[in-house]
Design a protein around this motif. Structure first.
Motif, PDB file in Angstrom:
ATOM      1  N   LEU A 176     -72.522  16.456 -82.096  1.00 20.25           N
ATOM      2  CA  LEU A 176     -71.277  16.743 -81.761  1.00 20.25           C
ATOM      3  C   LEU A 176     -71.619  17.706 -80.197  1.00 20.25           C
ATOM      4  N   ILE A 177     -72.377  18.763 -80.123  1.00 22.96           N
ATOM      5  CA  ILE A 177     -72.609  19.293 -79.060  1.00 22.96           C
ATOM      6  C   ILE A 177     -73.272  18.476 -77.872  1.00 22.96           C
ATOM      7  N   SER A 178     -74.451  18.059 -78.449  1.00 17.46           N
ATOM      8  CA  SER A 178     -74.751  16.812 -77.272  1.00 17.46           C
ATOM      9  C   SER A 178     -73.769  15.846 -76.407  1.00 17.46           C
ATOM     10  N   LYS A 179     -72.851  15.373 -77.521  1.00 21.19           N
ATOM     11  CA  LYS A 179     -71.774  14.575 -76.752  1.00 21.19           C
ATOM     12  C   LYS A 179     -71.003  15.413 -75.940  1.00 21.19           C
ATOM     13  N   GLU A 180     -70.284  16.599 -76.282  1.00 24.19           N
ATOM     14  CA  GLU A 180     -69.380  17.275 -75.420  1.00 24.19           C
ATOM     15  C   GLU A 180     -70.106  17.706 -74.399  1.00 24.19           C
ATOM     16  N   LEU A 181     -71.413  18.227 -74.160  1.00 27.78           N
ATOM     17  CA  LEU A 181     -71.954  18.917 -73.038  1.00 27.78           C
ATOM     18  C   LEU A 181     -72.679  17.728 -72.268  1.00 27.78           C
ATOM     19  N   GLN A 182     -72.767  16.762 -72.747  1.00 31.34           N
ATOM     20  CA  GLN A 182     -73.496  15.526 -72.005  1.00 31.34           C
ATOM     21  C   GLN A 182     -75.033  15.936 -71.734  1.00 31.34           C
ATOM     22  N   LEU A 183     -75.606  16.622 -72.823  1.00 35.83           N
ATOM     23  CA  LEU A 183     -76.726  17.004 -72.860  1.00 35.83           C
ATOM     24  C   LEU A 183     -77.824  16.118 -73.873  1.00 35.83           C
ATOM     25  N   SER A 184     -78.988  15.896 -73.664  1.00 34.78           N
ATOM     26  CA  SER A 184     -79.691  14.994 -74.610  1.00 34.78           C
ATOM     27  C   SER A 184     -80.099  15.622 -75.931  1.00 34.78           C
ATOM     28  N   LEU A 185     -80.016  14.803 -76.816  1.00 33.38           N
ATOM     29  CA  LEU A 185     -80.186  15.128 -78.154  1.00 33.38           C
ATOM     30  C   LEU A 185     -81.581  15.099 -78.699  1.00 33.38           C
ATOM     31  N   VAL A 186     -82.194  16.021 -79.257  1.00 35.67           N
ATOM     32  CA  VAL A 186     -83.466  15.977 -79.711  1.00 35.67           C
ATOM     33  C   VAL A 186     -83.383  16.277 -81.200  1.00 35.67           C
ATOM     34  N   ASP A 187     -83.690  15.487 -82.323  1.00 35.58           N
ATOM     35  CA  ASP A 187     -83.623  15.667 -83.590  1.00 35.58           C
ATOM     36  C   ASP A 187     -85.231  15.844 -83.960  1.00 35.58           C
ATOM     37  N   MET A 188     -85.762  16.864 -84.201  1.00 27.64           N
ATOM     38  CA  MET A 188     -87.296  17.079 -84.441  1.00 27.64           C
ATOM     39  C   MET A 188     -87.578  16.313 -85.746  1.00 27.64           C
ATOM     40  N   ASP A 189     -86.963  16.341 -86.599  1.00 24.20           N
ATOM     41  CA  ASP A 189     -87.621  15.272 -87.943  1.00 24.20           C
ATOM     42  C   ASP A 189     -87.684  13.900 -87.333  1.00 24.20           C
ATOM     43  N   ALA A 190     -86.536  13.591 -86.620  1.00 27.28           N
ATOM     44  CA  ALA A 190     -86.622  11.973 -85.966  1.00 27.28           C
ATOM     45  C   ALA A 190     -87.543  11.782 -84.986  1.00 27.28           C
ATOM     46  N   VAL A 191     -88.071  12.745 -84.215  1.00 28.78           N
ATOM     47  CA  VAL A 191     -89.220  12.609 -83.353  1.00 28.78           C
ATOM     48  C   VAL A 191     -90.653  12.640 -84.403  1.00 28.78           C
ATOM     49  N   ILE A 192     -90.578  13.343 -85.236  1.00 30.20           N
ATOM     50  CA  ILE A 192     -91.833  13.404 -85.817  1.00 30.20           C
ATOM     51  C   ILE A 192     -91.878  11.922 -86.740  1.00 30.20           C
ATOM     52  N   GLU A 193     -90.875  11.420 -87.099  1.00 27.38           N
ATOM     53  CA  GLU A 193     -91.002  10.301 -87.952  1.00 27.38           C
ATOM     54  C   GLU A 193     -91.244   9.144 -86.989  1.00 27.38           C
ATOM     55  N   GLU A 194     -90.733   9.167 -86.007  1.00 24.66           N
ATOM     56  CA  GLU A 194     -90.841   8.103 -85.067  1.00 24.66           C
ATOM     57  C   GLU A 194     -92.354   8.017 -84.697  1.00 24.66           C
ATOM     58  N   ARG A 195     -93.129   9.260 -84.154  1.00 25.95           N
ATOM     59  CA  ARG A 195     -94.541   9.332 -83.812  1.00 25.95           C
ATOM     60  C   ARG A 195     -95.218   9.001 -84.914  1.00 25.95           C
ATOM     61  N   ALA A 196     -94.958   9.486 -86.210  1.00 20.74           N
ATOM     62  CA  ALA A 196     -96.061   9.287 -87.395  1.00 20.74           C
ATOM     63  C   ALA A 196     -95.604   8.016 -87.980  1.00 20.74           C
TER      64      ALA A 196
END
Ligand code: S3P
Length: 169
Positions: free
Chosen positions: A20-40
Motif C-alpha cells: 500500500l505504501i509503495s503504491k501511494e508514494l510511488q516508490l519501489s517495493l522490495v519484499d526480502m523473502d520474495a527476493v531470497i526465494e527468487e534468487r534461490a
C-alpha cells in the motif's frame, strides 16, 4: 527519498502494508523473502529444509547490506530480521524503520491457515508464543512501533506515510 523499512513478527501485516505504501508514494517495493526465494529458485521453507536456518540468516544479512545501500524503496523484511542487530543498524542509516506489533491472538488468527512458515511447523500456537517471547525485546527496541491489532492495512499505511512525511519534510 529515504527508504521505509517494515519490521515485525510474522503476521503483523508487513507485506500488505508495504504494498500500500509503495503504491501511494510511488516508490519501489522490495519484499526480502520474495527476493531470497527468487534468487534461490525455491520457497523459504525449502531453503530452511535443505540448507538450514543459519544459511537463510546469512542470505538475509547479505540482502540487507545490498538494500540499505540504496534509497527510494519500501522494504518488507522477514520477521527474523531483528535477530542480527547489524541489520537494524544498516537499515536505520538510509531509512525510517517501523515495527508492526500484534498480540499473539491476532497473529494466530491471521496465520491459522498458513502452511508456509517453517518456524511455525507443529503446534503453531506454542511456536508463536515461544518465538514472540524470545524476540519481544528486539521488536520493542525499535523506536517507532505501531500496534496493528485494531487497524486496517490502509490505516497503518496512512499513519506510516504521515510520520514519514513529517520526518522527511
Ligand atoms: C521468519 C519470518 C518469515 C520468513 C521466514 C522466517 C521469522 O517472514 O522470513 O519464514 O524468522 O520470523 P514473514 O515475517 O514475512 O512471515
Amino acid at each position: 527519498m529515504r527508504n521505509i523499512i517494515l519490521i515485525g513478527f510474522m503476521g503483523t501485516g508487513k507485506t500488505t502494508v508495504a504494498q500500500l505504501i509503495s503504491k501511494e508514494l510511488q516508490l519501489s517495493l522490495v519484499d526480502m523473502d520474495a527476493v531470497i526465494e527468487e534468487r534461490a529458485g525455491k520457497p523459504i521453507h525449502a531453503i530452511f529444509a535443505d540448507e538450514g536456518e543459519t544459511y537463510f540468516r546469512k542470505l538475509e544479512r547479505t540482502l540487507t547490506q545490498e538494500i540499505s545501500g540504496k534509497d527510494n524503496q519500501i522494504v518488507s523484511t522477514g520477521g527474523g530480521i531483528v535477530l542480527d542487530s547489524n541489520n537494524i543498524i544498516d537499515y536505520q542509516k538510509t531509512g525510517d524503520v517501523v515495527c508492526l506489533l500484534a498480540s499473539k491472538e491476532t497473529i494466530l488468527d491471521r496465520l491459522k491457515d498458513d502452511q508456509t512458515r517453517p518456524l511455525l511447523k507443529g503446534d503453531k500456537q506454542q511456536k508463536i508464543v515461544q518465538l514472540l517471547e524470545t524476540r519481544k525485546l528486539l521488536y520493542e527496541a525499535i523506536p517507532y512501533k505501531i500496534n496493528t491489532d485494531n487497524l486496517s492495512p490502509q490505516e497503518i499505511s496512512t499513519q506510516i506515510i504521515q510520520q514519514y512525511k513529517s520526518n522527511n519534510p
